[in-house]
Motif scaffolding. Structure first.
Motif, PDB file in Angstrom:
ATOM      1  N   THR A  62     -14.777 -14.401  19.350  1.00 50.79           N
ATOM      2  CA  THR A  62     -16.116 -14.276  18.765  1.00 50.79           C
ATOM      3  C   THR A  62     -16.114 -14.609  17.278  1.00 50.79           C
ATOM      4  O   THR A  62     -17.143 -14.467  16.615  1.00 50.79           O
ATOM      5  N   TRP A  63     -14.970 -15.047  16.759  1.00 55.92           N
ATOM      6  CA  TRP A  63     -14.841 -15.332  15.329  1.00 55.92           C
ATOM      7  C   TRP A  63     -14.582 -16.814  15.094  1.00 55.92           C
ATOM      8  O   TRP A  63     -14.033 -17.512  15.962  1.00 55.92           O
ATOM      9  N   VAL A  91      -0.567 -19.919  24.325  1.00 53.77           N
ATOM     10  CA  VAL A  91      -1.973 -19.509  24.331  1.00 53.77           C
ATOM     11  C   VAL A  91      -2.695 -20.315  23.263  1.00 53.77           C
ATOM     12  O   VAL A  91      -2.374 -20.196  22.077  1.00 53.77           O
ATOM     13  N   HIS A  92      -3.645 -21.131  23.678  1.00 56.66           N
ATOM     14  CA  HIS A  92      -4.438 -21.905  22.720  1.00 56.66           C
ATOM     15  C   HIS A  92      -5.680 -21.093  22.358  1.00 56.66           C
ATOM     16  O   HIS A  92      -6.466 -20.736  23.232  1.00 56.66           O
ATOM     17  N   VAL A  93      -5.839 -20.797  21.072  1.00 57.46           N
ATOM     18  CA  VAL A  93      -6.958 -19.977  20.603  1.00 57.46           C
ATOM     19  C   VAL A  93      -8.114 -20.875  20.181  1.00 57.46           C
ATOM     20  O   VAL A  93      -7.938 -21.781  19.352  1.00 57.46           O
ATOM     21  N   TYR A  94      -9.279 -20.606  20.738  1.00 58.85           N
ATOM     22  CA  TYR A  94     -10.501 -21.329  20.385  1.00 58.85           C
ATOM     23  C   TYR A  94     -11.395 -20.412  19.553  1.00 58.85           C
ATOM     24  O   TYR A  94     -11.651 -19.262  19.933  1.00 58.85           O
ATOM     25  N   GLY A  95     -11.882 -20.935  18.437  1.00 56.67           N
ATOM     26  CA  GLY A  95     -12.818 -20.180  17.621  1.00 56.67           C
ATOM     27  C   GLY A  95     -14.196 -20.140  18.249  1.00 56.67           C
ATOM     28  O   GLY A  95     -14.484 -20.848  19.226  1.00 56.67           O
ATOM     29  N   ALA A  96     -15.059 -19.299  17.697  1.00 56.85           N
ATOM     30  CA  ALA A  96     -16.418 -19.164  18.210  1.00 56.85           C
ATOM     31  C   ALA A  96     -17.118 -20.518  18.232  1.00 56.85           C
ATOM     32  O   ALA A  96     -17.134 -21.230  17.233  1.00 56.85           O
ATOM     33  N   GLY A  97     -17.683 -20.873  19.390  1.00 57.48           N
ATOM     34  CA  GLY A  97     -18.429 -22.113  19.516  1.00 57.48           C
ATOM     35  C   GLY A  97     -17.605 -23.322  19.887  1.00 57.48           C
ATOM     36  O   GLY A  97     -18.159 -24.367  20.240  1.00 57.48           O
ATOM     37  N   GLU A  98     -16.274 -23.237  19.820  1.00 62.92           N
ATOM     38  CA  GLU A  98     -15.441 -24.389  20.156  1.00 62.92           C
ATOM     39  C   GLU A  98     -15.400 -24.639  21.660  1.00 62.92           C
ATOM     40  O   GLU A  98     -15.412 -25.788  22.104  1.00 62.92           O
ATOM     41  N   LEU A  99     -15.314 -23.564  22.432  1.00 65.71           N
ATOM     42  CA  LEU A  99     -15.315 -23.687  23.889  1.00 65.71           C
ATOM     43  C   LEU A  99     -16.541 -22.999  24.484  1.00 65.71           C
ATOM     44  O   LEU A  99     -17.185 -23.536  25.382  1.00 65.71           O
ATOM     45  N   GLN A 111     -15.229 -14.984  34.272  1.00 65.43           N
ATOM     46  CA  GLN A 111     -15.418 -16.047  35.265  1.00 65.43           C
ATOM     47  C   GLN A 111     -14.251 -17.024  35.334  1.00 65.43           C
ATOM     48  O   GLN A 111     -14.256 -17.939  36.150  1.00 65.43           O
ATOM     49  N   GLY A 112     -13.253 -16.846  34.481  1.00 66.12           N
ATOM     50  CA  GLY A 112     -12.082 -17.709  34.518  1.00 66.12           C
ATOM     51  C   GLY A 112     -12.224 -19.005  33.753  1.00 66.12           C
ATOM     52  O   GLY A 112     -11.357 -19.882  33.850  1.00 66.12           O
ATOM     53  N   VAL A 113     -13.292 -19.155  32.968  1.00 71.63           N
ATOM     54  CA  VAL A 113     -13.421 -20.322  32.094  1.00 71.63           C
ATOM     55  C   VAL A 113     -12.294 -20.299  31.064  1.00 71.63           C
ATOM     56  O   VAL A 113     -11.770 -21.340  30.661  1.00 71.63           O
ATOM     57  N   ALA A 114     -11.921 -19.095  30.640  1.00 72.68           N
ATOM     58  CA  ALA A 114     -10.777 -18.872  29.756  1.00 72.68           C
ATOM     59  C   ALA A 114      -9.941 -17.755  30.355  1.00 72.68           C
ATOM     60  O   ALA A 114     -10.435 -16.940  31.142  1.00 72.68           O
ATOM     61  N   ASP A 115      -8.670 -17.729  29.983  1.00 67.35           N
ATOM     62  CA  ASP A 115      -7.767 -16.698  30.509  1.00 67.35           C
ATOM     63  C   ASP A 115      -7.825 -15.410  29.699  1.00 67.35           C
ATOM     64  O   ASP A 115      -7.517 -14.337  30.222  1.00 67.35           O
ATOM     65  N   ALA A 116      -8.207 -15.529  28.432  1.00 68.37           N
ATOM     66  CA  ALA A 116      -8.197 -14.367  27.545  1.00 68.37           C
ATOM     67  C   ALA A 116      -9.290 -14.514  26.500  1.00 68.37           C
ATOM     68  O   ALA A 116      -9.819 -15.607  26.268  1.00 68.37           O
ATOM     69  N   GLY A 117      -9.632 -13.392  25.880  1.00 67.03           N
ATOM     70  CA  GLY A 117     -10.651 -13.405  24.843  1.00 67.03           C
ATOM     71  C   GLY A 117     -10.377 -12.345  23.808  1.00 67.03           C
ATOM     72  O   GLY A 117      -9.633 -11.384  24.059  1.00 67.03           O
ATOM     73  N   HIS A 118     -10.983 -12.521  22.645  1.00 70.48           N
ATOM     74  CA  HIS A 118     -10.871 -11.518  21.583  1.00 70.48           C
ATOM     75  C   HIS A 118     -12.240 -11.303  20.966  1.00 70.48           C
ATOM     76  O   HIS A 118     -12.941 -12.263  20.642  1.00 70.48           O
ATOM     77  N   GLY A 119     -12.629 -10.048  20.853  1.00 74.37           N
ATOM     78  CA  GLY A 119     -13.932  -9.721  20.289  1.00 74.37           C
ATOM     79  C   GLY A 119     -14.059  -8.217  20.131  1.00 74.37           C
ATOM     80  O   GLY A 119     -13.061  -7.519  19.913  1.00 74.37           O
ATOM     81  N   ALA A 120     -15.269  -7.733  20.260  1.00 69.79           N
ATOM     82  CA  ALA A 120     -15.544  -6.298  20.139  1.00 69.79           C
ATOM     83  C   ALA A 120     -16.321  -5.851  21.372  1.00 69.79           C
ATOM     84  O   ALA A 120     -17.312  -6.490  21.746  1.00 69.79           O
ATOM     85  N   ALA A 121     -15.882  -4.757  21.973  1.00 71.15           N
ATOM     86  CA  ALA A 121     -16.471  -4.305  23.235  1.00 71.15           C
ATOM     87  C   ALA A 121     -17.963  -4.016  23.111  1.00 71.15           C
ATOM     88  O   ALA A 121     -18.717  -4.214  24.074  1.00 71.15           O
ATOM     89  N   TYR A 122     -18.409  -3.545  21.951  1.00 64.14           N
ATOM     90  CA  TYR A 122     -19.824  -3.183  21.847  1.00 64.14           C
ATOM     91  C   TYR A 122     -20.759  -4.389  21.862  1.00 64.14           C
ATOM     92  O   TYR A 122     -21.967  -4.249  21.993  1.00 64.14           O
ATOM     93  N   TYR A 123     -20.198  -5.597  21.751  1.00 64.47           N
ATOM     94  CA  TYR A 123     -21.037  -6.790  21.879  1.00 64.47           C
ATOM     95  C   TYR A 123     -21.607  -6.918  23.295  1.00 64.47           C
ATOM     96  O   TYR A 123     -22.594  -7.612  23.503  1.00 64.47           O
ATOM     97  N   ILE A 219     -26.888 -10.641  14.756  1.00 66.09           N
ATOM     98  CA  ILE A 219     -26.577 -11.943  14.176  1.00 66.09           C
ATOM     99  C   ILE A 219     -25.055 -12.109  14.132  1.00 66.09           C
ATOM    100  O   ILE A 219     -24.331 -11.179  13.769  1.00 66.09           O
ATOM    101  N   ALA A 220     -24.575 -13.274  14.503  1.00 61.48           N
ATOM    102  CA  ALA A 220     -23.139 -13.556  14.431  1.00 61.48           C
ATOM    103  C   ALA A 220     -22.694 -13.635  12.974  1.00 61.48           C
ATOM    104  O   ALA A 220     -23.491 -13.939  12.072  1.00 61.48           O
ATOM    105  N   GLY A 221     -21.400 -13.389  12.744  1.00 65.14           N
ATOM    106  CA  GLY A 221     -20.873 -13.349  11.383  1.00 65.14           C
ATOM    107  C   GLY A 221     -21.130 -14.612  10.587  1.00 65.14           C
ATOM    108  O   GLY A 221     -21.404 -14.557   9.383  1.00 65.14           O
TER     109      GLY A 221
END
Length: 392
Positions: A62-63, A91-99, A111-123, A219-221
């Motif tokens: 999400t960043w 592990v290839h890391v994609y920034g927000a909006g890249e994928l 849904q398996g579009v990506a294998d992993a993610g990083h963000g905040a649960a309250y989103y 609003i996103a960062g």
């Protein structure tokens, strides 16, 4: 050749085989102990075959890519997985909006579009109301306390139960520590000053702010600077000095308020697609688990090291006006917090179940910290002038 000669010839190989078997058993036990999940035996031909393959994962966040502070945990996780697996897994890391867009990380991993993610649960509160417990509860636990609840108080098990229907396995993914209350273009002298104020503030805290008379905006960062500059919002909370300085929020807002009542120990998350995780061989599953745990602690360490230096720059170099929230404002926000949290618990059985565990741990750790962390910090201030160790 005698039996004795044969034993001498083969005994080193037998010993090596026994040592390897013992290490495998210990590895499996460690993984199951840390995750609560069982894994396939290495005798499974599928698992053995998979162990020789080079595995490539996609991780969405999400960043923005390589974003200081908040974005560091995903990069640390990816680096550690690569290093600990000797390149067998990357592990290839994609920034927000890249994928995918920043607020679609949860669905993309589910849904398996990506294998992993990083963000905040309250989103994901709109989809999973009880998720807010796994980022921050207003006036709740600090980062140290949250880590204790997650890993030794039953929190991680409840988190995984909550995400199970979405084919996700969550891990704690870093913490900012206590945040700042935010940036404001208006002074706050009483609860009346909250009325009509438009503020970027997510999660349960956003509802609390609205209940206290303000208007919560999501609003996103990456959009914060422009939104403050153009008057789309009157105030914004982001994180704390380290990240806020990076975004340049001091250029578009006058007052910097503390303490971060809304996020006293904001925890982030690493979410893994359950199918992706379970198809890994046992040793790589253990590596993923260990890398997540290390990345979690590393982020908190970095924020602890960098926040005060950034704050001094904001105040001493950029002339930011640092303000403490008035007690009357804090009391109004606490009252609103009780109302909003009570409604969440009443409306969602899973939230009620998680709250019971959260509240029990909170009460116990708060009692202990009265005579440990808080008592020590208070004592340190009493004798501060007499200490050889001084603040710069």
């Amino acid at each position: 050749m005698s039996v004795t000669d044969t034993e001498k010839r083969w005994s080193p190989a037998i010993i090596l085989a026994l040592v390897a078997a013992l290490l495998l058993v210990l590895g499996l036990w460690t993984y199951e102990r840390m995750t609560g999940q069982s894994v396939q035996s290495s005798a499974d031909p599928t698992a053995v075959a998979a162990s020789s393959q080079k595995i490539k994962w996609k991780m969405v966040t999400t960043w923005p890519k390589n974003f200081p502070g908040l974005g560091s945990a995903a990069e640390t996780f990816a680096r550690l997985v690569d290093e600990m697996s000797s390149g067998r897994m990357t592990v290839h890391v994609y920034g927000a909006g890249e994928l995918v867009p920043p607020f679609e990380v949860f669905d993309a991993v589910s849904q398996g579009v990506a294998d992993a993610g990083h963000g905040a649960a309250y989103y994901w509160k709109g989809k999973v109301p009880a998720s807010v417990f796994f980022t921050a509860i207003p006036f709740g636990m600090t980062a140290q306390e949250m880590n204790g609840w997650f890993h030794y108080g039953g929190g991680i098990e409840l988190w995984r139960e909550l995400y199970e229907p979405f084919n996700l396995v969550p891990f704690s993914g870093g913490s900012t520590g206590v945040q700042m209350a935010g940036w404001f273009n208006k002074e706050l002298n009483s609860p009346d000053d909250l009325v009509g104020l438009k503020m970027r503030i997510p999660g349960l805290a956003g509802e609390v702010f609205a209940r206290a008379g303000g208007s919560s905006v999501r609003i996103a960062g990456g959009e914060l600077y422009t939104s403050l500059e153009t008057g789309v919002i009157d105030a914004a909370e982001w994180v704390g000095p380290f990240n806020d300085l990076t975004l340049g929020l001091h250029q578009v807002a006058k007052y910097y308020y503390y303490p971060g009542w809304h996020e006293p120990g904001a925890m982030l998350e690493i979410i893994i697609n359950k199918t992706s995780l379970e198809t890994l061989p046992p040793d790589l599953q253990a590596i993923v688990t260990a890398a997540a745990r290390a990345a979690n602690q590393d982020m908190l360490d970095e924020f602890t090291a960098r926040n005060n230096t950034a704050l001094k720059e904001l105040v001493d170099v950029h002339g930011v006006e640092l303000r403490r929230l008035p007690d009357s404002v804090l009391q109004a926000l606490a009252k609103a917090s009780n109302e909003v949290l009570g409604e969440l618990i009443a409306a969602d059985p899973m939230a009620a179940k998680i709250y019971k565990s959260f509240s029990h741990f909170y009460g116990n750790v708060r009692d202990y910290h009265q005579i440990s962390e808080r008592a020590y910090i208070n004592a340190r201030e009493v004798v501060a002038d007499e200490l050889l160790i001084q603040s710069p």
